[in-house]
Design a protein around this motif. Structure first.
Motif, PDB file in Angstrom:
ATOM      1  N   UNK A  45      46.829  40.404  33.654  1.00  0.00           N
ATOM      2  CA  UNK A  45      45.418  40.394  34.070  1.00  0.00           C
ATOM      3  C   UNK A  45      45.024  41.528  35.020  1.00  0.00           C
ATOM      4  N   UNK A  46      45.970  42.153  35.745  1.00  0.00           N
ATOM      5  CA  UNK A  46      45.628  43.176  36.722  1.00  0.00           C
ATOM      6  C   UNK A  46      45.280  42.569  38.069  1.00  0.00           C
ATOM      7  N   UNK A  47      45.428  43.356  39.132  1.00  0.00           N
ATOM      8  CA  UNK A  47      45.226  42.844  40.484  1.00  0.00           C
ATOM      9  C   UNK A  47      43.758  42.539  40.773  1.00  0.00           C
ATOM     10  N   UNK A  48      42.839  43.236  40.109  1.00  0.00           N
ATOM     11  CA  UNK A  48      41.411  42.957  40.314  1.00  0.00           C
ATOM     12  C   UNK A  48      41.089  41.521  39.947  1.00  0.00           C
ATOM     13  N   UNK A  49      41.776  40.986  38.942  1.00  0.00           N
ATOM     14  CA  UNK A  49      41.547  39.594  38.546  1.00  0.00           C
ATOM     15  C   UNK A  49      41.932  38.655  39.683  1.00  0.00           C
ATOM     16  N   UNK A  50      43.072  38.929  40.327  1.00  0.00           N
ATOM     17  CA  UNK A  50      43.501  38.083  41.431  1.00  0.00           C
ATOM     18  C   UNK A  50      42.541  38.104  42.594  1.00  0.00           C
ATOM     19  N   UNK A  51      41.844  39.227  42.794  1.00  0.00           N
ATOM     20  CA  UNK A  51      40.862  39.345  43.872  1.00  0.00           C
ATOM     21  C   UNK A  51      39.501  38.791  43.472  1.00  0.00           C
ATOM     22  N   UNK A  76      59.758  42.967  46.760  1.00  0.00           N
ATOM     23  CA  UNK A  76      58.619  42.545  45.937  1.00  0.00           C
ATOM     24  C   UNK A  76      58.810  43.067  44.526  1.00  0.00           C
ATOM     25  N   UNK A  77      58.648  42.166  43.539  1.00  0.00           N
ATOM     26  CA  UNK A  77      58.795  42.544  42.133  1.00  0.00           C
ATOM     27  C   UNK A  77      57.414  42.744  41.519  1.00  0.00           C
ATOM     28  N   UNK A  78      57.159  43.933  40.998  1.00  0.00           N
ATOM     29  CA  UNK A  78      55.843  44.294  40.464  1.00  0.00           C
ATOM     30  C   UNK A  78      55.688  43.801  39.027  1.00  0.00           C
ATOM     31  N   UNK A  79      54.599  43.092  38.756  1.00  0.00           N
ATOM     32  CA  UNK A  79      54.268  42.649  37.406  1.00  0.00           C
ATOM     33  C   UNK A  79      52.846  43.106  37.067  1.00  0.00           C
ATOM     34  N   UNK A  80      52.361  42.738  35.900  1.00  0.00           N
ATOM     35  CA  UNK A  80      50.996  43.104  35.502  1.00  0.00           C
ATOM     36  C   UNK A  80      49.943  42.348  36.305  1.00  0.00           C
ATOM     37  N   UNK A  81      50.368  41.388  37.124  1.00  0.00           N
ATOM     38  CA  UNK A  81      49.433  40.736  38.041  1.00  0.00           C
ATOM     39  C   UNK A  81      49.034  41.665  39.185  1.00  0.00           C
ATOM     40  N   UNK A  82      49.779  42.743  39.374  1.00  0.00           N
ATOM     41  CA  UNK A  82      49.641  43.541  40.591  1.00  0.00           C
ATOM     42  C   UNK A  82      49.181  44.978  40.344  1.00  0.00           C
ATOM     43  N   UNK A  83      48.829  45.316  39.122  1.00  0.00           N
ATOM     44  CA  UNK A  83      48.579  46.719  38.792  1.00  0.00           C
ATOM     45  C   UNK A  83      47.094  47.068  38.671  1.00  0.00           C
ATOM     46  N   UNK A  84      46.837  48.385  38.709  1.00  0.00           N
ATOM     47  CA  UNK A  84      45.521  48.912  38.387  1.00  0.00           C
ATOM     48  C   UNK A  84      45.493  49.247  36.892  1.00  0.00           C
ATOM     49  N   UNK A  85      44.344  49.667  36.349  1.00  0.00           N
ATOM     50  CA  UNK A  85      44.288  49.942  34.899  1.00  0.00           C
ATOM     51  C   UNK A  85      45.247  51.027  34.420  1.00  0.00           C
ATOM     52  N   UNK A  86      45.742  51.870  35.326  1.00  0.00           N
ATOM     53  CA  UNK A  86      46.688  52.916  34.930  1.00  0.00           C
ATOM     54  C   UNK A  86      48.132  52.428  34.943  1.00  0.00           C
ATOM     55  N   UNK A 115      51.061  50.172  40.868  1.00  0.00           N
ATOM     56  CA  UNK A 115      50.819  49.120  41.851  1.00  0.00           C
ATOM     57  C   UNK A 115      49.476  49.370  42.533  1.00  0.00           C
ATOM     58  N   UNK A 116      48.595  48.393  42.462  1.00  0.00           N
ATOM     59  CA  UNK A 116      47.236  48.528  42.983  1.00  0.00           C
ATOM     60  C   UNK A 116      47.272  48.860  44.476  1.00  0.00           C
ATOM     61  N   UNK A 117      46.426  49.816  44.896  1.00  0.00           N
ATOM     62  CA  UNK A 117      46.385  50.208  46.297  1.00  0.00           C
ATOM     63  C   UNK A 117      46.088  49.041  47.217  1.00  0.00           C
ATOM     64  N   UNK A 118      45.270  48.101  46.744  1.00  0.00           N
ATOM     65  CA  UNK A 118      44.971  46.923  47.546  1.00  0.00           C
ATOM     66  C   UNK A 118      46.170  46.019  47.723  1.00  0.00           C
ATOM     67  N   UNK A 160      51.589  57.753  48.723  1.00  0.00           N
ATOM     68  CA  UNK A 160      52.444  58.896  48.434  1.00  0.00           C
ATOM     69  C   UNK A 160      52.989  58.914  47.013  1.00  0.00           C
ATOM     70  N   UNK A 161      53.162  57.750  46.397  1.00  0.00           N
ATOM     71  CA  UNK A 161      53.714  57.693  45.043  1.00  0.00           C
ATOM     72  C   UNK A 161      53.343  56.351  44.434  1.00  0.00           C
ATOM     73  N   UNK A 162      53.559  56.220  43.123  1.00  0.00           N
ATOM     74  CA  UNK A 162      53.146  55.009  42.414  1.00  0.00           C
ATOM     75  C   UNK A 162      54.319  54.073  42.170  1.00  0.00           C
ATOM     76  N   UNK A 163      54.070  52.778  42.361  1.00  0.00           N
ATOM     77  CA  UNK A 163      55.019  51.761  41.938  1.00  0.00           C
ATOM     78  C   UNK A 163      54.649  51.302  40.546  1.00  0.00           C
TER      79      UNK A 163
END
Length: 398
Positions: free
Chosen positions: A54-60, A274-284, A287-290, A336-339
């Motif tokens: 869903x992306x991090x925007x959905x969680x917000x 922290x384990x990154x999933x699609x719950x936490x990402x931006x459209x690219x 890892x979402x800056x937020x 500085x870099x992307x997760x």
């Protein structure tokens, strides 16, 4: 739309949103509606990307299917996108993973995350089109002391500790709505600057202020064309049928308790993985800056509270029935870099020793980093935590 006095022209329309009158000429009303529709098209396009499932925007609660269109307005004069956002304003610790409210916790880390998303939408509203960009730096700070109590009291001065104690139970289910005003200071081809104000809807007082610096090129010549030329974006809209297609619907769940908490493992005071999933990402797919901002606050807060307790001793103990709590007062982050999805990252917080600034004043500065397993730093933050007396919900206007 614009908060104004009596309209200057006879051909006007008065819109009432949650008790606030927006008085607009028919032409400005039409322009505002067009801009709002364009923003929702932009949000929809992002939500259709594979990394937004869903992306991090959905969680917000800021995805196409979760945003409340009636709460979004556009001020063309200020180049400001305004969204009325509902928070959980209870006294519960932001790092308490048992809190199950769907309204994100009112904390500075969450507010930084919301700024990240909405200020990006504001850039698009100005550019029509404008690229999402990548965050370079974000800064957010409270402008009021003891903010939770200040907001629940409707901006009134602090009440006595007795009143604060008497109203403690009321705060457990407290909610607060704030206007998030996102102003585009400069929309550039390479770098853009925005300013975000969190405004009390009744008093119009600016309670918190943030800034966001974005690097605009996407790294893709195709996307750079789509987001820099109106005709190219219109072709993009038609190809992906943005007018008719609806992004998939996902179940809503508490942002901290589930979306973040299910993947956050504390390994010590001020340390976590922290384990990154699609719950936490931006459209690219990064890892979402937020999410960076919220992770920094969640991991550093217990350490900050512990250090403040040790340094202040009895000054932080309960006194006259009034409790004290620790909150994030300011946050500055360099990206500085992307997760990426599937990675496990490390979060580490350390107290910044500042001999000339005694901690007895009630604040403590900390450095927090997010890094990959190979040691590469993803983001570097400077956070200042403060202690405050108990919160009162008396005379609440929210």
């Amino acid at each position: 739309s614009k908060h104004t006095g009596p309209a200057a022209h006879q051909d006007t329309t008065i819109h009432n949103i949650k008790g606030i009158n927006f008085i607009m000429s028919s032409s400005s009303s039409s322009s505002s509606k067009h801009t709002i529709n364009a923003v929702f098209d932009f949000v929809k396009g992002g939500n259709l990307q594979p990394s937004s499932k869903p992306g991090f925007a959905h969680g917000m609660q800021l995805s196409y299917n979760t945003m409340n269109r009636a709460n979004l307005s556009w001020d063309a004069d200020r180049k400001a996108l305004i969204y009325r956002y509902k928070f959980d304003a209870s006294r519960s610790n932001p790092a308490d993973l048992k809190v199950a409210s769907l309204n994100p916790k009112l904390s500075l880390g969450t507010m930084t995350a919301i700024m990240d998303e909405l200020s990006t939408n504001a850039c698009f509203a100005v550019g029509q089109p404008s690229a999402p960009g990548l965050s370079l730096h974000m800064n957010m700070e409270w402008l009021v002391q003891e903010p939770i109590g200040h907001i629940l009291r409707g901006g009134q001065q602090s009440t006595s500790t007795a009143v604060a104690t008497a109203n403690a139970d009321d705060n457990d289910d407290a909610a607060a709505e704030l206007d998030v005003v996102n102003v585009v200071s400069k929309l550039g081809k390479t770098v853009s600057f925005t300013r975000t104000e969190y405004v009390h809807p009744d008093t119009k007082q600016v309670l918190a202020l943030g800034t966001h610096v974005k690097y605009m090129p996407t790294g893709s010549s195709f996307l750079d064309l789509v987001f820099s030329k109106a005709w190219a974006f219109q072709l993009y809209r038609r190809f992906f049928q943005l007018e008719t297609v609806i992004p998939p619907t996902f179940d809503s769940k508490p942002l901290v308790k589930d979306t973040i908490g299910d993947h956050l493992q504390h390994t010590g005071l001020g340390k976590a993985t922290f384990h990154i999933t699609k719950d936490h990402t931006n459209p690219f797919g990064g890892l979402h800056g937020g999410c960076h901002a919220m992770l920094m606050e969640l991991v550093a807060l217990p350490l900050a509270s512990s250090e403040l307790s040790k340094k202040q001793g009895n000054a932080r103990a309960e006194s006259n029935g009034s409790s004290t709590y620790t909150y994030l007062k300011s946050q500055k982050i360099d990206y500085l870099s992307a997760g990426r999805t599937g990675q496990t990252i490390f979060i580490e917080a350390d107290v910044i020793d500042v001999p000339t600034t005694p901690i007895s004043g009630g604040t403590i500065p900390m450095r927090v980093t997010l890094s990959r397993q190979d040691g590469r730093v993803l983001s570097d933050g400077t956070l200042v935590f403060a202690s405050a007396d108990g919160v009162s919900a008396g005379n609440s206007k929210l």
